[in-house]
Enzyme design. Structure first.
Site, PDB file in Angstrom:
ATOM      1  N   CYS A   1      11.353   4.117  20.492  1.00  0.00           N
ATOM      2  CA  CYS A   1      10.914   5.517  20.083  1.00  0.00           C
ATOM      3  C   CYS A   1      10.857   6.181  18.672  1.00  0.00           C
ATOM      4  CB  CYS A   1      11.747   6.214  21.564  1.00  0.00           C
ATOM      5  SG  CYS A   1      11.282   7.708  21.292  1.00  0.00           S
TER       6      CYS A   1
ATOM      7  N   LYS B   1      17.510  -0.879  21.275  1.00  0.00           N
ATOM      8  CA  LYS B   1      17.495   0.928  20.419  1.00  0.00           C
ATOM      9  C   LYS B   1      18.824   1.011  19.450  1.00  0.00           C
ATOM     10  CE  LYS B   1      15.887   5.137  20.846  1.00  0.00           C
ATOM     11  NZ  LYS B   1      15.776   6.574  22.084  1.00  0.00           N
TER      12      LYS B   1
ATOM     13  N   ASN C   1     -37.658 -13.466 -17.281  1.00  0.00           N
ATOM     14  CA  ASN C   1     -36.012 -13.142 -18.281  1.00  0.00           C
ATOM     15  C   ASN C   1     -36.128 -13.301 -18.571  1.00  0.00           C
ATOM     16  OD1 ASN C   1     -34.153 -14.336 -15.691  1.00  0.00           O
ATOM     17  ND2 ASN C   1     -33.753 -16.064 -16.408  1.00  0.00           N
TER      18      ASN C   1
ATOM     19  N   GLU D   1       9.135   3.111  27.081  1.00  0.00           N
ATOM     20  CA  GLU D   1      10.833   3.342  27.288  1.00  0.00           C
ATOM     21  C   GLU D   1      11.521   3.166  27.922  1.00  0.00           C
ATOM     22  OE1 GLU D   1      13.999   5.519  24.511  1.00  0.00           O
ATOM     23  OE2 GLU D   1      11.945   6.128  24.234  1.00  0.00           O
TER      24      GLU D   1
ATOM     25  N   LEU E   1     -33.263   2.059  -7.249  1.00  0.00           N
ATOM     26  CA  LEU E   1     -31.998   2.606  -7.074  1.00  0.00           C
ATOM     27  C   LEU E   1     -31.179   2.823  -7.894  1.00  0.00           C
ATOM     28  CD1 LEU E   1     -31.371   3.579  -4.217  1.00  0.00           C
ATOM     29  CD2 LEU E   1     -30.461   1.695  -3.942  1.00  0.00           C
TER      30      LEU E   1
END
Length: 636
Positions: A169, A115, A436, A46, A355
């Site tokens: 800012c 600003k 399957n 700034e 797992l």
């Protein structure tokens, strides 16, 4: 800039307080360094042309004239750089003085954005000198050019999806920052030129604000605050710089002047998230119009950005344990509610010793504990057949004994052989029917056992298997509640590892052995030494690659060629380009052709940002064609 990647920078030059020529020289020198580093958008502090802490000197014409000349010098001396820059400068207009972000590119002063919120409290006294941004913008002559002064956005002509805006800012600290309206109007990169002083705890608060804005606005946010050279009469400045993207901190620094930070932001990723969120509306705004256009060469960014090889797993190990607890709690809570709703006090699970079934089993045990139900009401079934190894079968039994759940063995050899005879299969050919038939026989037994004891069959399949369709339709694909449906394979491993780390012997050793066991459906006869012969990752590819592909296709809609590009960088040295391409093509094929299995998916809890449920995150026709995706994957 290819594939949406753009390198942006936030740079802190040492302030020569009141010496505009020196400040212009330092900004120009740093801009050249940034350009050499491949930066396309640069943000400075700034009032960086003058310094912020000049107090009433801002009312001196000498300073204001010098600032204008200095900015003109920056514009001229950076004209050869392929970059958009945001530089802080005071701009007098009539009786008003504005604290502005000057957007500069290729010798042109594109816009001056003032600003909006002028602080006049505590250590700030800007209202004595500066005016708030005017309600309506206008053109002025400044630094030798006609330029628009007012709120608005700038679009890249070569990459129209890139829209840049600025706030300064204090604007970020107010209840409704300008960036809110700017983002809603289409801006996806917000620059903040700042001079924020240091106080105890302020840096963390500042960090939370900037990260939060980048998240709630789904944007990239580049913040640059002033450092050395600002007056220390009453305040100290640290040069705090941050670059965030959608609530993630990509880069930051403090207490370092004369340097800059860079980050590769991903505009495609930002826009994908915005499109996905039906509550994020981009609407043209009279308050925040398009006020300028800039051009950038579309070149390939040599990425500095790093991507986690396991995007579903927290990279912060300190946070991993808490994340594991949270996921397990979600899985367990989902099952608890389903058990209550079904008035069921038993659960049946096929515990293979692998797992996925281990995680589902441990979650089920946790749910029963929280409901105050005895562990023996969890019925763990092992159903050995042609591919079952003694290792997995033994681990299943040891788990059940260690925890105290019911355990039953139902050998399905004879039942499957009878089924082969019924349908005319020779029982020798190890084809898809051979595999399957075993999976569906196990599901038949699980379902009927659950009916017998008044319980629910708990599904074990995980998110990765569902994405790949690596499940037998109406076999292990089916259950009464799938606790793992939202958990990818890479995360399953971490969750079981967490359970192992907090368990006592003998369960601890069993869980670590499960983690060490190759992933397999065990549907083909084992090797002569009794080891698992059918390894899933040899057939469909490494799960860490597939989870990586799945994350970026489902979460952000990335095209295959972009996923390939970031995978090359992420897995360099582990997988060759040819291997990555092979499994990426395989993923695309399977992901599309296996949608029919996901279209009738059992209920199960979502645990992360990507999920596959046809009732929630992922809805697609089962007969959608994948030619475009395949061509894109094959083109790499």
């Amino acid at each position: 800039m290819q594939d949406g990647f753009i390198r942006i920078a936030a740079g802190v030059t040492e302030i020569a307080l009141g010496d505009c020529a020196a400040n212009a020289e330092r900004i120009t020198a740093m801009a050249r360094e940034m350009n050499e580093a491949g930066v396309k958008l640069a943000v400075f502090s700034e009032l960086g042309i003058t310094g912020y802490t000049l107090e009433d000197l801002f009312l001196q014409q000498t300073l204001l004239s010098a600032a204008e000349k200095a900015l003109a010098r920056v514009v001229k001396e950076t004209s050869s750089l392929d970059m958009l820059m945001a530089v802080g400068v005071p701009v007098p207009v009539g009786c008003s003085l504005y604290n502005c972000a000057a957007f500069i590119s290729k010798g042109k002063l594109l816009a001056l954005v003032p600003k909006t919120h002028i602080p006049t409290y505590s250590e700030f006294y800007e209202g004595r000198r500066f005016s708030a941004s005017p309600d309506k913008g206008f053109f002025i002559e400044y630094a030798g050019q006609k330029v628009y002064l007012g709120q608005g956005m700038l679009r890249c002509s070569d990459m129209p999806e890139l829209v840049v805006a600025a706030e300064i800012c204090e604007d970020a600290w107010v209840p409704c920052p300008p960036s809110v309206g700017l983002a809603q109007a289409g801006a996806n990169v917000i620059c903040n030129l700042s001079c924020s002083n240091e106080l105890i705890g302020k840096s963390e608060y500042r960090r939370s604000i900037i990260k939060g804005l980048s998240g709630s606005l789904v944007c990239a946010y580049a913040y640059c605050s002033a450092g050395d050279g600002e007056s220390t009469t009453d305040l100290v400045f640290s040069g705090h710089c941050m670059i965030c993207e959608n609530a993630s901190m990509l880069a930051q620094q403090r207490w370092s002047t004369g340097t800059f930070i860079t980050a590769d932001i991903d505009i495609q990723r930002i826009n994908a998230d915005r499109r996905r969120m039906s509550t994020f509306k981009s609407v043209p705004s009279e308050q925040y119009p398009m006020i300028g256009e800039f051009s950038l060469a579309i070149t390939e960014t040599k990425l500095e950005r790093r991507f986690s090889p396991t995007p579903f797993v927290p990279s912060d190990k300190a946070n991993l344990e808490e994340r594991c607890k949270e996921i397990i709690h979600i899985q367990s809570a989902g099952l608890q509610r389903r058990l209550k709703g079904a008035h069921a006090d038993h659960a049946v699970i096929g515990l293979s010793g692998g797992l996925d079934s281990t995680l589902a089993y441990l979650v089920t045990v946790d749910a029963f504990k929280n409901l105050g139900l005895p562990p023996e009401n969890v019925v763990a079934l092992t159903m050995p057949c042609f591919g079952t190894t003694s290792r997995t079968k033994s681990n299943a039994q040891k788990m059940a004994e260690a925890i105290g759940t019911s355990f039953k063995e139902v050998d399905i050899h004879a039942a499957v052989q009878q089924h082969f005879a019924d349908i005319g299969h020779d029982g020798v050919t190890t084809d898809v029917t051979y595999e399957n038939s075993q999976a569906r026989m196990r599901t038949l037994i699980l379902m009927n056992t659950a009916n017998k004891c008044g319980g629910l069959v708990i599904g074990t399949g995980d998110l990765s298997e569902l994405a790949l369709g690596w499940a037998t339709y109406n076999g292990d694909h089916m259950s009464m509640y799938g606790v793992n449906a939202g958990v990818p394979k890479t995360l399953v491993r971490y969750l079981v590892g967490y359970f192992a780390s907090v368990s006592e012997e003998p369960l601890k050793s069993v869980l670590y052995d499960v983690l060490d066991t190759p992933v397999s459906p065990e549907l083909l006869p084992p090797e002569e030494n009794g080891e698992i012969a059918q390894r899933t990752e040899d057939i469909v590819g490494p799960y860490e690659l597939h989870d990586f592909f799945m994350y970026y296709i489902m979460r952000f809609g990335f095209p295959p060629h972009k996923i390939y590009r970031i995978a090359l960088q992420t897995f360099e040295g582990k997988y060759s380009p040819e291997v990555i391409k092979k499994w990426l093509i395989n993923f695309v094929r399977r992901f599309f052709t296996q949608q029919f299995k996901r279209s009738c998916l059992p209920d199960g809890p979502k645990v992360g940002s990507a999920a596959i449920s046809p009732r929630g995150d992922w809805r697609m026709p089962s007969d959608a064609l994948y030619a475009e995706w395949l061509r894109d994957a094959e083109s790499v």
